[in-house]
Motif scaffolding. Structure first.
Motif, PDB file in Angstrom:
ATOM      1  N   SER A 115       0.826  -1.208   0.000  1.00 52.40           N
ATOM      2  CA  SER A 115       0.000   0.000   0.000  1.00 52.40           C
ATOM      3  C   SER A 115       0.864   1.264   0.000  1.00 52.40           C
ATOM      4  CB  SER A 115      -0.918  -0.006   1.225  1.00 52.40           C
ATOM      5  OG  SER A 115      -1.684   1.181   1.296  1.00 52.40           O
ATOM      6  N   GLU A 116       1.902   1.277   0.810  1.00 52.26           N
ATOM      7  CA  GLU A 116       2.795   2.431   0.867  1.00 52.26           C
ATOM      8  C   GLU A 116       3.509   2.655  -0.461  1.00 52.26           C
ATOM      9  OE1 GLU A 116       5.472   1.946   4.112  1.00 52.26           O
ATOM     10  OE2 GLU A 116       3.912   2.044   5.654  1.00 52.26           O
ATOM     11  N   ALA A 117       3.919   1.584  -1.094  1.00 49.73           N
ATOM     12  CA  ALA A 117       4.601   1.704  -2.382  1.00 49.73           C
ATOM     13  C   ALA A 117       3.676   2.270  -3.442  1.00 49.73           C
ATOM     14  CB  ALA A 117       5.135   0.337  -2.818  1.00 49.73           C
ATOM     15  N   GLN A 118       2.460   1.793  -3.462  1.00 47.43           N
ATOM     16  CA  GLN A 118       1.509   2.262  -4.461  1.00 47.43           C
ATOM     17  C   GLN A 118       1.144   3.726  -4.227  1.00 47.43           C
ATOM     18  OE1 GLN A 118      -1.485  -0.791  -3.897  1.00 47.43           O
ATOM     19  NE2 GLN A 118      -0.675  -2.027  -5.583  1.00 47.43           N
ATOM     20  N   THR A 119       0.998   4.114  -2.967  1.00 46.90           N
ATOM     21  CA  THR A 119       0.661   5.504  -2.645  1.00 46.90           C
ATOM     22  C   THR A 119       1.789   6.452  -3.037  1.00 46.90           C
ATOM     23  OG1 THR A 119      -0.725   4.791  -0.795  1.00 46.90           O
ATOM     24  CG2 THR A 119       0.043   7.066  -0.778  1.00 46.90           C
ATOM     25  N   ALA A 120       3.023   5.999  -2.862  1.00 48.95           N
ATOM     26  CA  ALA A 120       4.191   6.852  -3.142  1.00 48.95           C
ATOM     27  C   ALA A 120       4.703   6.707  -4.575  1.00 48.95           C
ATOM     28  CB  ALA A 120       5.310   6.509  -2.163  1.00 48.95           C
ATOM     29  N   ASN A 121       3.966   5.988  -5.416  1.00 47.43           N
ATOM     30  CA  ASN A 121       4.373   5.777  -6.810  1.00 47.43           C
ATOM     31  C   ASN A 121       5.738   5.109  -6.915  1.00 47.43           C
ATOM     32  OD1 ASN A 121       4.083   5.903  -9.648  1.00 47.43           O
ATOM     33  ND2 ASN A 121       5.294   7.781  -9.742  1.00 47.43           N
ATOM     34  N   ARG A 122       5.942   4.120  -6.070  1.00 49.04           N
ATOM     35  CA  ARG A 122       7.174   3.340  -6.123  1.00 49.04           C
ATOM     36  C   ARG A 122       6.930   2.077  -6.951  1.00 49.04           C
ATOM     37  NH1 ARG A 122      10.939   4.684  -2.209  1.00 49.04           N
ATOM     38  NH2 ARG A 122      11.822   2.590  -2.236  1.00 49.04           N
ATOM     39  N   MET A 123       7.932   1.674  -7.702  1.00 46.44           N
ATOM     40  CA  MET A 123       7.831   0.416  -8.428  1.00 46.44           C
ATOM     41  C   MET A 123       7.840  -0.741  -7.439  1.00 46.44           C
ATOM     42  SD  MET A 123      10.627  -1.507 -10.841  1.00 46.44           S
ATOM     43  CE  MET A 123      10.794  -0.224 -12.062  1.00 46.44           C
ATOM     44  N   LEU A 124       6.981  -1.721  -7.674  1.00 47.76           N
ATOM     45  CA  LEU A 124       7.003  -2.950  -6.900  1.00 47.76           C
ATOM     46  C   LEU A 124       7.709  -4.013  -7.730  1.00 47.76           C
ATOM     47  CD1 LEU A 124       3.476  -3.155  -5.239  1.00 47.76           C
ATOM     48  CD2 LEU A 124       5.659  -3.369  -4.054  1.00 47.76           C
ATOM     49  N   LEU A 125       8.857  -4.453  -7.242  1.00 46.97           N
ATOM     50  CA  LEU A 125       9.655  -5.456  -7.931  1.00 46.97           C
ATOM     51  C   LEU A 125       9.661  -6.721  -7.079  1.00 46.97           C
ATOM     52  CD1 LEU A 125      11.665  -6.118 -10.274  1.00 46.97           C
ATOM     53  CD2 LEU A 125      13.487  -5.277  -8.777  1.00 46.97           C
ATOM     54  N   THR A 126       9.186  -7.826  -7.630  1.00 47.56           N
ATOM     55  CA  THR A 126       9.092  -9.047  -6.827  1.00 47.56           C
ATOM     56  C   THR A 126      10.178 -10.042  -7.194  1.00 47.56           C
ATOM     57  OG1 THR A 126       7.565 -10.150  -8.359  1.00 47.56           O
ATOM     58  CG2 THR A 126       6.611  -8.787  -6.622  1.00 47.56           C
ATOM     59  N   SER A 127      10.669 -10.734  -6.177  1.00 45.94           N
ATOM     60  CA  SER A 127      11.643 -11.805  -6.354  1.00 45.94           C
ATOM     61  C   SER A 127      11.364 -12.854  -5.284  1.00 45.94           C
ATOM     62  CB  SER A 127      13.065 -11.265  -6.225  1.00 45.94           C
ATOM     63  OG  SER A 127      13.995 -12.305  -6.348  1.00 45.94           O
ATOM     64  N   ILE A 128      10.287 -13.593  -5.498  1.00 43.47           N
ATOM     65  CA  ILE A 128       9.822 -14.541  -4.474  1.00 43.47           C
ATOM     66  C   ILE A 128       9.897 -15.982  -4.983  1.00 43.47           C
ATOM     67  CG2 ILE A 128       8.400 -12.908  -3.193  1.00 43.47           C
ATOM     68  CD1 ILE A 128       5.992 -13.785  -4.795  1.00 43.47           C
ATOM     69  N   GLY A 129      10.837 -16.212  -5.878  1.00 44.52           N
ATOM     70  CA  GLY A 129      11.072 -17.571  -6.336  1.00 44.52           C
ATOM     71  C   GLY A 129      10.467 -17.872  -7.692  1.00 44.52           C
ATOM     72  N   LEU A 130      10.821 -19.055  -8.201  1.00 43.88           N
ATOM     73  CA  LEU A 130      10.344 -19.509  -9.505  1.00 43.88           C
ATOM     74  C   LEU A 130       9.443 -20.723  -9.340  1.00 43.88           C
ATOM     75  CD1 LEU A 130      13.734 -19.415 -11.474  1.00 43.88           C
ATOM     76  CD2 LEU A 130      11.925 -17.678 -11.520  1.00 43.88           C
ATOM     77  N   GLU A 131       8.536 -20.901 -10.290  1.00 46.94           N
ATOM     78  CA  GLU A 131       7.742 -22.118 -10.326  1.00 46.94           C
ATOM     79  C   GLU A 131       7.594 -22.574 -11.772  1.00 46.94           C
ATOM     80  OE1 GLU A 131       4.047 -21.396  -8.458  1.00 46.94           O
ATOM     81  OE2 GLU A 131       3.507 -19.712  -9.737  1.00 46.94           O
ATOM     82  N   VAL A 132       7.539 -23.868 -11.948  1.00 43.67           N
ATOM     83  CA  VAL A 132       7.484 -24.452 -13.282  1.00 43.67           C
ATOM     84  C   VAL A 132       6.039 -24.506 -13.756  1.00 43.67           C
ATOM     85  CG1 VAL A 132       8.024 -26.496 -14.674  1.00 43.67           C
ATOM     86  CG2 VAL A 132       9.532 -25.822 -12.779  1.00 43.67           C
ATOM     87  N   ASP A 133       5.805 -24.030 -14.973  1.00 40.43           N
ATOM     88  CA  ASP A 133       4.496 -24.166 -15.608  1.00 40.43           C
ATOM     89  C   ASP A 133       4.434 -25.566 -16.215  1.00 40.43           C
ATOM     90  OD1 ASP A 133       2.186 -24.105 -17.096  1.00 40.43           O
ATOM     91  OD2 ASP A 133       2.549 -22.136 -17.979  1.00 40.43           O
ATOM     92  N   LYS A 134       3.687 -26.443 -15.586  1.00 41.04           N
ATOM     93  CA  LYS A 134       3.683 -27.862 -15.964  1.00 41.04           C
ATOM     94  C   LYS A 134       2.526 -28.237 -16.890  1.00 41.04           C
ATOM     95  CE  LYS A 134       3.549 -29.057 -11.585  1.00 41.04           C
ATOM     96  NZ  LYS A 134       3.728 -27.792 -10.858  1.00 41.04           N
ATOM     97  N   ARG A 135       1.713 -27.271 -17.268  1.00 38.18           N
ATOM     98  CA  ARG A 135       0.485 -27.607 -18.000  1.00 38.18           C
ATOM     99  C   ARG A 135       0.769 -28.318 -19.324  1.00 38.18           C
ATOM    100  NH1 ARG A 135      -2.188 -21.754 -17.813  1.00 38.18           N
ATOM    101  NH2 ARG A 135       0.033 -21.288 -18.176  1.00 38.18           N
TER     102      ARG A 135
END
Length: 382
Positions: A224-244
């Protein structure tokens, strides 16, 4: 080799192409290694991207090195096709795999294969709390990241693993306001004991990075704070395999596409390597093991009777000015023996049998990499 795959005989199909899905490190390395052994067999590489060849590990350090996305490209798809003597289909999506008829269905055509290699990589996990967040996992992502960065007042990074810390360091040394948030109590908690982790935290904080954790601030508040302050949200929470795609083709999957030590899937003549492949219940999503997998599979596809063996693959954390190498412990039971101080630290993990089974090296101790690797191999094979 597992009993499930041990008696499978490889189908020889000299007139049909070797088809590879994916133009990342695994796919291109496989082609290069195979071409060293077989210069003539037809190869078709299919990719959803533009097929550019570039050093993916540099994405998290490119900003500080003042590299644009175009400057990271080493060769275009056309140049790779010409140098390797292969056909490359770019911007193409594989809709399905017919494992009985041995063909791939693309948007407007069908491609038969003699043998098929899935080297599709893995995708960043999405942050459900902020669907507009950015992840950087390929060249197109980095282009978007650079464009968005010019509009943002700063960057809030979600995830304190390897890539999250590398991006925090790179952004901060480039003069950007950086906040780093993690669900765990300290950065790199999955990789490092407390002393070196705290030392690296201080190095980041000295660059101006603000570090917080879930115990101090809920993720919802950070977003919420990032969005209010116009900060970029950069995520690095791991990888997952698309198995479909693999699952609909009848391939056995768990966290990734299950393969044996010859990289054979549960369906004959279909192989998998790289981020998407699960070998012996393990995903090997680092550069060195992926390169090793590609080299071994190239030998197998060219007729050599061999299999892949795991090794010690040091992980380098790209924090310029604060070099670090980590060698994950082979087992969970044991303790760390540490020496040094500040950012010149060395730790060796000694298991309950008194054998060295892991290590980390910071600063001046990085030069001991070769001797530590030799020690680990000697004690674990004794």
């Amino acid at each position: 080799m597992s009993e499930q795959y041990a008696n499978r005989q490889q189908v020889q199909a000299p007139d049909l192409p070797l088809v590879i899905v994916g133009s990342g490190l695994a796919g291109y390395t496989l082609v290069r290694e195979f071409r060293k052994l077989d210069a003539e067999h037809p190869i078709i590489l299919i990719t959803q991207s533009d097929g550019s060849f570039y050093p993916k590990p540099q994405l998290s350090a490119a900003l500080g090195n003042q590299k644009s996305a175009d400057q990271l490209v080493m060769k275009s798809a056309a140049e790779m096709a010409d140098s390797l003597g292969i056909e490359i289909r770019t911007q193409e999506r594989v809709l399905s795999i017919d494992s009985n008829r041995k063909c791939l269905h693309l948007t407007q055509e069908e491609i038969p294969f003699g043998r098929l290699v899935l080297a599709m990589g893995a995708e960043p996990r999405e942050l459900k709390e902020a669907m507009n967040a950015i992840s950087v996992n390929q060249l197109a992502d980095y282009r978007r990241f650079r464009e968005t960065l010019t509009q943002a007042s700063g960057v809030t990074i979600i995830g304190t693993g390897l890539v999250g810390c590398e991006f925090a360091y790179d952004l901060a040394r480039s003069g950007h306001s950086v906040r780093l948030w993690g669900a765990e109590d300290r950065i790199l908690q999955r990789f490092l004991p407390e002393e070196p982790a705290r030392a690296l935290e201080k190095a980041l904080e000295d660059l101006g990075v603000q570090i917080s954790t879930a115990s101090k601030q809920p993720l919802a508040d950070v977003v919420s704070e990032a969005q209010t302050a116009n900060r970029m949200l950069l995520t690095s929470i791991g990888l997952e395999v698309d198995k479909r795609l693999a699952e609909t083709a009848g391939l056995r999957c768990r966290r990734g596409i299950c393969v044996d030590q010859r990289f054979q899937t549960s369906v004959s003549d279909i192989f998998a390597i790289g981020d998407c492949a699960e070998v012996g219940n393990t995903l090997y999503q680092y550069i060195q093991p992926i390169t090793s997998q590609a080299r071994t599979l190239a030998q197998i596809l060219s007729g050599t009777d061999t299999h892949w063996e795991t090794d010690w693959w040091p992980v380098t954390i790209k924090l310029p000015g604060n070099p670090m190498i980590f060698m994950p412990p082979a087992g969970a039971q044991g303790s760390w023996e540490q020496e040094g101080s500040a950012l010149d630290l060395k730790g060796v993990f000694v298991d309950d049998n008194g054998k060295a089974s892991g290590a980390y090296l910071l600063g001046q101790h990085v030069k001991e990499r070769a001797s530590i690797l030799a020690l680990l191999k000697e004690q674990q094979t004794a």
